[in-house]
Design a protein around this motif. Structure first.
Motif, PDB file in Angstrom:
ATOM      1  N   PRO A 142      42.529  37.849  45.078  1.00  0.00           N
ATOM      2  CA  PRO A 142      42.997  38.542  43.737  1.00  0.00           C
ATOM      3  C   PRO A 142      43.624  39.675  43.752  1.00  0.00           C
ATOM      4  CG  PRO A 142      40.877  39.043  44.463  1.00  0.00           C
ATOM      5  CD  PRO A 142      41.231  38.223  45.567  1.00  0.00           C
ATOM      6  N   PRO A 143      44.519  40.102  42.918  1.00  0.00           N
ATOM      7  CA  PRO A 143      45.160  41.271  42.586  1.00  0.00           C
ATOM      8  C   PRO A 143      44.103  42.531  42.656  1.00  0.00           C
ATOM      9  CG  PRO A 143      45.145  40.124  40.433  1.00  0.00           C
ATOM     10  CD  PRO A 143      44.555  39.329  41.529  1.00  0.00           C
ATOM     11  N   ALA A 144      44.848  43.611  43.038  1.00  0.00           N
ATOM     12  CA  ALA A 144      43.657  44.751  42.915  1.00  0.00           C
ATOM     13  C   ALA A 144      43.394  45.046  41.744  1.00  0.00           C
ATOM     14  CB  ALA A 144      44.666  45.964  43.622  1.00  0.00           C
ATOM     15  N   GLU A 145      43.870  44.727  40.561  1.00  0.00           N
ATOM     16  CA  GLU A 145      43.272  45.289  39.341  1.00  0.00           C
ATOM     17  C   GLU A 145      43.176  43.894  38.399  1.00  0.00           C
ATOM     18  OE1 GLU A 145      42.282  48.202  38.651  1.00  0.00           O
ATOM     19  OE2 GLU A 145      42.849  49.086  40.360  1.00  0.00           O
ATOM     20  N   VAL A 146      42.756  44.021  37.320  1.00  0.00           N
ATOM     21  CA  VAL A 146      42.476  43.002  36.436  1.00  0.00           C
ATOM     22  C   VAL A 146      44.093  42.909  35.639  1.00  0.00           C
ATOM     23  CG1 VAL A 146      41.507  42.041  34.367  1.00  0.00           C
ATOM     24  CG2 VAL A 146      40.062  43.312  35.810  1.00  0.00           C
ATOM     25  N   PRO A 147      44.432  41.263  35.684  1.00  0.00           N
ATOM     26  CA  PRO A 147      46.072  41.525  35.685  1.00  0.00           C
ATOM     27  C   PRO A 147      46.025  41.289  33.642  1.00  0.00           C
ATOM     28  CG  PRO A 147      45.070  39.323  36.317  1.00  0.00           C
ATOM     29  CD  PRO A 147      44.077  40.281  36.550  1.00  0.00           C
ATOM     30  N   ASP A 148      47.230  41.588  33.376  1.00  0.00           N
ATOM     31  CA  ASP A 148      47.325  41.594  31.853  1.00  0.00           C
ATOM     32  C   ASP A 148      47.156  40.026  31.554  1.00  0.00           C
ATOM     33  OD1 ASP A 148      48.154  44.462  31.923  1.00  0.00           O
ATOM     34  OD2 ASP A 148      49.902  43.783  31.747  1.00  0.00           O
ATOM     35  N   MET A 149      47.464  39.005  32.179  1.00  0.00           N
ATOM     36  CA  MET A 149      47.492  37.836  31.874  1.00  0.00           C
ATOM     37  C   MET A 149      46.915  36.927  32.961  1.00  0.00           C
ATOM     38  SD  MET A 149      49.833  35.547  29.451  1.00  0.00           S
ATOM     39  CE  MET A 149      51.393  35.558  30.627  1.00  0.00           C
ATOM     40  N   VAL A 150      45.957  35.828  32.918  1.00  0.00           N
ATOM     41  CA  VAL A 150      45.936  34.858  34.030  1.00  0.00           C
ATOM     42  C   VAL A 150      46.215  33.422  33.251  1.00  0.00           C
ATOM     43  CG1 VAL A 150      44.133  33.936  35.614  1.00  0.00           C
ATOM     44  CG2 VAL A 150      44.007  36.378  34.936  1.00  0.00           C
TER      45      VAL A 150
END
Length: 485
Positions: A142-150
């Motif tokens: 997973p990316p380090a932060e919650v993404p803007d959009m998945v």
């Protein structure tokens, strides 16, 4: 790597043998014969959800979310051909132009999980609430932060399975790779950081989307950050919707596809990649410095020529640029993929490239050169479809990513098939975009991967061609592709 032959049957006590579904699937493809197509069984091309929670995306005004989705799966071009007249098409190639891939989008503002309605360029609410954290947690890397959009990509199995039968799964997996290449280039042009995810918890994603995995299966996800998180639209109400007219189950219709997808979804392994075959010790042909290209320039120009190529030479600098872009690293979740594709090796059949002797080669990304292989025979003597047989003699070169379809089972189980085929799709589509940016034409011909082509390229043992991209000079005035505005 030491390999053991898997048994043809498995006792219930022993449980499923890793890789057995893949081996059965490959045997079924090798033994398949010609099948007549019942076009009356063709399902709808578009999937629909109730429009109560619809968010209409802007068509002309700049919109990171809308522009990315439209450039990925939207109806963006009208194509005229001498055989079929005008057809509405999407931005990226799809086997038979049947477009089995659907996109589901998780946003934080307005919060919800949406289905992208490609026909109407709109988002229809599937499930209210912010589901980005859950989808992020389902990713293996997973990316380090919650993404803007998945964005989650799924395959509606019967949409092209009615025509291609079990072979459709190979096309599904390669098409999500094609779309992976597309989204990475779109993200760069839109200023959005994108990454391709092929490893995730299938059950968690499937449960969130709420559909039957025997009808539609999750194959990939994209995470997008920087400017893609907010769109103007109504706040969704707190409800969960069901799709209109769910697609058919394919368990009885496409048994090998169904078994392989189920095994790939449940696969576990060490996550260690197998070693790729070393570069052969054949004669080296140095290529000139690649022509400078920008893949985004190829997005509006790329099309799949239906009537072959002009039988002209192409410049070696263009071929060098196409191979360099096709073999470059990408933002993904496979170990080492940021440097170069890691499940396959690129091979090239040169027919008319200025300054390069005709012959079969393996491309070496480290040196940027071509290494001659000990191939024999002629590709045109293989089991090719009519359009491939006509286009092949005119093509200047053919790009064939090749790999061992069982070597990675130890590390990834039956998911290895999905991972490798997706990378093959990514490689050939980046080659196609580079060709378009160079003013050339390219088209994927899946039937070009057969034992005759393998022999011509000097492939042996368990290594086989995975996809086939014909490259050449376009025929002007025969196929016109124009963007819809």
């Amino acid at each position: 790597m030491t390999r053991q032959k898997a048994p043809d049957s498995v006792t219930p006590e022993a449980g499923p043998v890793p890789g057995e579904a893949t081996r059965r699937y490959l045997r079924a493809l090798a033994e398949r014969g010609s099948v007549s197509v019942d076009w009356s069984a063709a399902p709808p091309t578009y999937k629909r959800y109730p429009t109560a929670g619809r968010v209409v995306l802007p068509w002309r005004a700049p919109s990171p979310v809308g522009d990315l989705l439209r450039g990925l799966l939207g109806v963006t071009r009208a194509e005229w051909t001498h055989r079929a007249g005008v057809r509405l098409k999407r931005p990226a190639p799809s086997g038979g132009a049947l477009y089995p891939i659907e996109a589901y989008v998780a946003l934080g503002d307005p919060a919800g999980l949406y289905h992208y309605d490609a026909a109407h360029h709109a988002l229809d609410l599937v499930r209210a609430g912010d589901h980005r954290p859950l989808l992020r947690a389902s990713l293996t890397c997973p990316p380090a932060e919650v993404p803007d959009m998945v964005v989650v990509l799924t395959a509606v199995f019967w949409r092209n399975g009615f025509k291609y039968r079990d072979f459709a799964y190979r096309l599904h997996c390669q098409e999500v790779g094609v779309l992976g290449a597309q989204v990475l280039v779109l993200g760069e042009s839109l200023g959005v950081d994108t990454s391709v995810h092929l490893r995730f918890d299938d059950a968690a994603c499937q449960s969130l989307l709420g559909f039957d995995p025997s009808r539609e299966g999750v194959l990939a996800a994209f995470t997008c950050t920087s400017g893609a998180g907010a769109i103007k639209g109504p706040l969704p109400r707190s409800f969960t919707t069901g799709e209109d007219h769910p697609p058919s189950s394919v368990v009885g219709l496409l048994p090998h596809l169904s078994a392989l997808h189920a095994a790939a979804a449940a696969a576990t392994g060490s996550g260690v990649l197998p070693a790729l075959p070393p570069v052969p010790a054949g004669p080296l042909v140095a290529l000139p410095a690649p022509r400078v290209l920008r893949l985004a320039d190829g997005l509006p120009l790329r099309g799949s020529p239906e009537i072959g190529f002009l039988p002209w030479e192409i410049d070696a600098r263009d071929l060098a640029a196409i191979l360099a872009h096709a073999s470059a690293g990408y933002r993904g979740d496979l170990p080492g993929c940021h440097r170069t594709p890691v499940t396959l090796t690129p091979h090239v059949l040169v027919q008319r490239v200025r300054g390069v002797p005709a012959g079969a080669y393996r491309y070496d990304p480290d040196t940027g050169g071509l290494v001659a292989t000990a191939g024999t025979g002629r590709v045109e003597t293989g089991p090719l479809q009519l359009d491939t047989r006509q286009a092949l003699p005119e093509a200047a070169a053919v790009l064939v990513p090749a790999g061992d379809q069982t070597a990675g089972i130890t590390g990834f189980g039956d998911r290895w098939y999905r991972l490798q085929q997706a990378e093959a799709g990514l490689v050939v589509h980046r080659g196609a975009l580079a060709a378009a940016a160079a003013g050339l034409a390219a088209r994927i011909h899946s039937d070009g991967t057969n034992p005759i082509t393998d022999a011509v390229l000097g492939l042996s043992g368990p290594v086989h061609g995975l996809s086939c991209l014909l490259l050449g000079a376009p025929r002007p005035g025969m196929t016109v592709t124009a963007p819809l505005r």
